[in-house]
Write a protein that holds these residues in place. Sequence first.
Motif, mmCIF file in Angstrom:
data_model
loop_
_atom_site.group_PDB
_atom_site.id
_atom_site.type_symbol
_atom_site.label_atom_id
_atom_site.label_comp_id
_atom_site.label_asym_id
_atom_site.label_seq_id
_atom_site.Cartn_x
_atom_site.Cartn_y
_atom_site.Cartn_z
ATOM 1 N N ALA A 142 0.841 -1.199 0.000
ATOM 2 C CA ALA A 142 0.000 0.000 0.000
ATOM 3 C C ALA A 142 0.871 1.241 0.000
ATOM 4 C CB ALA A 142 -0.925 0.007 1.217
ATOM 5 N N VAL A 143 0.446 2.242 -0.756
ATOM 6 C CA VAL A 143 1.100 3.544 -0.773
ATOM 7 C C VAL A 143 0.118 4.554 -0.182
ATOM 8 C CG1 VAL A 143 2.135 5.352 -2.182
ATOM 9 C CG2 VAL A 143 2.485 2.945 -2.791
ATOM 10 N N VAL A 144 0.495 5.163 0.941
ATOM 11 C CA VAL A 144 -0.381 6.115 1.634
ATOM 12 C C VAL A 144 0.181 7.515 1.411
ATOM 13 C CG1 VAL A 144 -1.502 6.694 3.811
ATOM 14 C CG2 VAL A 144 -0.830 4.320 3.354
ATOM 15 N N GLN A 145 -0.649 8.388 0.890
ATOM 16 C CA GLN A 145 -0.217 9.711 0.468
ATOM 17 C C GLN A 145 -0.127 10.700 1.635
ATOM 18 O OE1 GLN A 145 0.799 10.248 -2.529
ATOM 19 N NE2 GLN A 145 0.105 8.347 -3.483
ATOM 20 N N PRO A 146 0.660 11.789 1.476
ATOM 21 C CA PRO A 146 0.704 12.849 2.491
ATOM 22 C C PRO A 146 -0.699 13.399 2.764
ATOM 23 C CG PRO A 146 2.455 13.161 0.890
ATOM 24 C CD PRO A 146 1.579 12.063 0.348
ATOM 25 N N ALA A 147 -0.921 13.839 3.982
ATOM 26 C CA ALA A 147 -2.198 14.381 4.473
ATOM 27 C C ALA A 147 -3.186 13.283 4.839
ATOM 28 C CB ALA A 147 -2.827 15.364 3.495
ATOM 29 N N TRP A 148 -2.914 12.042 4.460
ATOM 30 C CA TRP A 148 -3.731 10.925 4.917
ATOM 31 C C TRP A 148 -3.239 10.469 6.287
ATOM 32 C CZ3 TRP A 148 -6.990 7.361 1.700
ATOM 33 C CH2 TRP A 148 -7.408 7.978 0.516
ATOM 34 N N ARG A 149 -4.053 9.669 6.982
ATOM 35 C CA ARG A 149 -3.692 9.124 8.281
ATOM 36 C C ARG A 149 -3.731 7.599 8.228
ATOM 37 N NH1 ARG A 149 -5.122 13.134 12.488
ATOM 38 N NH2 ARG A 149 -6.049 14.957 11.471
#
Length: 324
Positions: A142-149
Amino acid sequence: AETSWPPADGTLREIPLDALRHHTRSWSGPQTIGLHAPAWDRAGTGSTDSSEDDARSISFETPPLEETLEILGTPEVEVAVTSSAAVGMIAARLSAVSPDGVGYLITRGSRNLVFPDDLSHPVPVTPGRPMTVRFPLMATSAVVQPAWRLRLALAGADFPVVWPPSAAFTLDVDPGRSRLLLPTIPLRDDATILSIPASPPPPSPPGLVDEDRGHTRLLRDGATVTYQRHRYSHQRQPERAGLSYTSDETWSISVSEDEPTSTRVRSDGVVTMERAGWKVATRGSLQLTADDSSFRLVIVLGADHDDRVVFTRTWDETIPREWA
């Protein structure tokens, strides 16, 4: 595409749970936690917003990420927990939460508390005594982007994936002695992405599909929730002397929010083959229920020839719950 496994530059990121925002440390129900992700889709690709389930769980949430995070491998959870009962379980769901608050399931896992270290050696739980359990979640990428939690939700149920213990119980988590372990890698650039050529078109199918349909539904009747899946297909196979093939199958899993022993699984299916002047069919059903001491499995199988019953058999088995 990774050139080695495990990745040579991979790191295990440790996230103490007491460093994360949380609203409670205790869970005592309901049994329907997990509704956003269906039983037949453990990886969560067909899941919906997890927020409602997470609000009824012991949830831990990071601040918004400042940079992109890539998770690759098998996350683990190590939790200091106290159970009010001698048989219990803990389930974990890891989600990525968008800036507007929608939770998307990344991976999930669970562990029977009687097996805190592995699945081969049971250790009876002493109600009220703290214990530490460490268990893996499903391997994931999984790639979780900036501003996500990131959000880790813990509960004593994961319906409809895990059969619940025989009685309701309470879980208490000590965040100060608990952590989330994430296998991470640095972001890869586009040059590392595999180039996969397009495959040639498939050959023409031997059969002609007249109908192929299915649906999944979530049904509520008071405190009882039922997951239901139905699949129907019909096809003709001219090259096999005009054979017609029909399959009609239904699966359902239900539980009452406050009563674990109400859990019930049922499957019904009919498969029919026919051509001019000839018809055969098989009919099968399976039902699994449980009380506080045992599981009961009832299977019924039948066969018809030209609409006449030629075989029928019923299996009715009782299996001790032991540590389940």
